[in-house]
Design a protein around this motif. Sequence first.
Motif, PDB file in Angstrom:
ATOM      1  N   LYS A 189     -26.380 -10.875 -29.614  1.00  9.39           N
ATOM      2  CA  LYS A 189     -25.238 -11.779 -29.432  1.00  9.39           C
ATOM      3  C   LYS A 189     -24.136 -11.441 -30.432  1.00  9.39           C
ATOM      4  N   LEU A 190     -24.515 -11.224 -31.676  1.00 11.39           N
ATOM      5  CA  LEU A 190     -23.524 -10.864 -32.692  1.00 11.39           C
ATOM      6  C   LEU A 190     -22.919  -9.497 -32.401  1.00 11.39           C
ATOM      7  N   LYS A 191     -23.731  -8.569 -31.942  1.00 16.34           N
ATOM      8  CA  LYS A 191     -23.246  -7.225 -31.619  1.00 16.34           C
ATOM      9  C   LYS A 191     -22.215  -7.293 -30.487  1.00 16.34           C
ATOM     10  N   ARG A 192     -22.522  -8.075 -29.441  1.00 17.56           N
ATOM     11  CA  ARG A 192     -21.570  -8.246 -28.332  1.00 17.56           C
ATOM     12  C   ARG A 192     -20.283  -8.899 -28.836  1.00 17.56           C
ATOM     13  N   GLN A 193     -20.425  -9.876 -29.727  1.00 18.44           N
ATOM     14  CA  GLN A 193     -19.246 -10.542 -30.279  1.00 18.44           C
ATOM     15  C   GLN A 193     -18.391  -9.554 -31.074  1.00 18.44           C
ATOM     16  N   GLN A 194     -19.040  -8.676 -31.812  1.00 15.32           N
ATOM     17  CA  GLN A 194     -18.303  -7.638 -32.556  1.00 15.32           C
ATOM     18  C   GLN A 194     -17.517  -6.751 -31.602  1.00 15.32           C
ATOM     19  N   ILE A 213     -16.477  -7.491 -28.530  1.00 17.31           N
ATOM     20  CA  ILE A 213     -15.385  -8.282 -27.950  1.00 17.31           C
ATOM     21  C   ILE A 213     -14.242  -8.409 -28.948  1.00 17.31           C
ATOM     22  N   ASP A 214     -14.562  -8.730 -30.186  1.00 19.86           N
ATOM     23  CA  ASP A 214     -13.535  -8.869 -31.225  1.00 19.86           C
ATOM     24  C   ASP A 214     -12.773  -7.562 -31.437  1.00 19.86           C
ATOM     25  N   GLU A 238     -10.464  -6.949 -28.435  1.00 22.77           N
ATOM     26  CA  GLU A 238      -9.287  -7.822 -28.481  1.00 22.77           C
ATOM     27  C   GLU A 238      -8.275  -7.340 -29.512  1.00 22.77           C
TER      28      GLU A 238
END
Length: 167
Positions: free
Chosen positions: A149-154, A156-157, A160
């Motif tokens: 989840k954190l890896k996917r968030q990284q 995405i960030d 962006e």
Amino acid sequence: MDWMIAASSVAAVMMGILAFFVRMRAAKKPTTAKKIIMPPLFMSTGALMFLFPEFRVTLLEMLEAIAVGMVFSLLLMKTTNFEIRDAAIYLKRSKAFPIILMTLLVVRLISKLVLSTKIDIGELGGMFFILAFAMIVPWRLAMYSQYMKLKRQQIIDATEKSTIRPI
């Protein structure tokens, strides 16, 4: 026979202390999916012990060991979290983790001493392997899920940031 129980208890204490220090060092370096997945894979080779009849357990003993292991894993899951620091994912230090780890070790040692009077040492070894495996697998799966989840968030960030261009 008593010396075998004492020796395995000393080995369990040493492993608990080693796990504590490994965990503290792990929090200083970024983690990876490989570091999360590898311990249960390496541990799974211990199942080869069940090739020998003295380590085999009954279905009820196996279910008991799995149930206890899963309860223990819940405690570990509650105290395991990750954080993003310096563009990397790190294991977050938890003040409760060492206490829980040592408590689980004490409970396990007391259980071994009590059960060793009723259950053969080989079967007991098989039960404690199953307990440990049933504890580490759900814990590591939860860690892996949280890590991803954190890896996917990284990702995405990062996407962006790269798509937003100043005018």
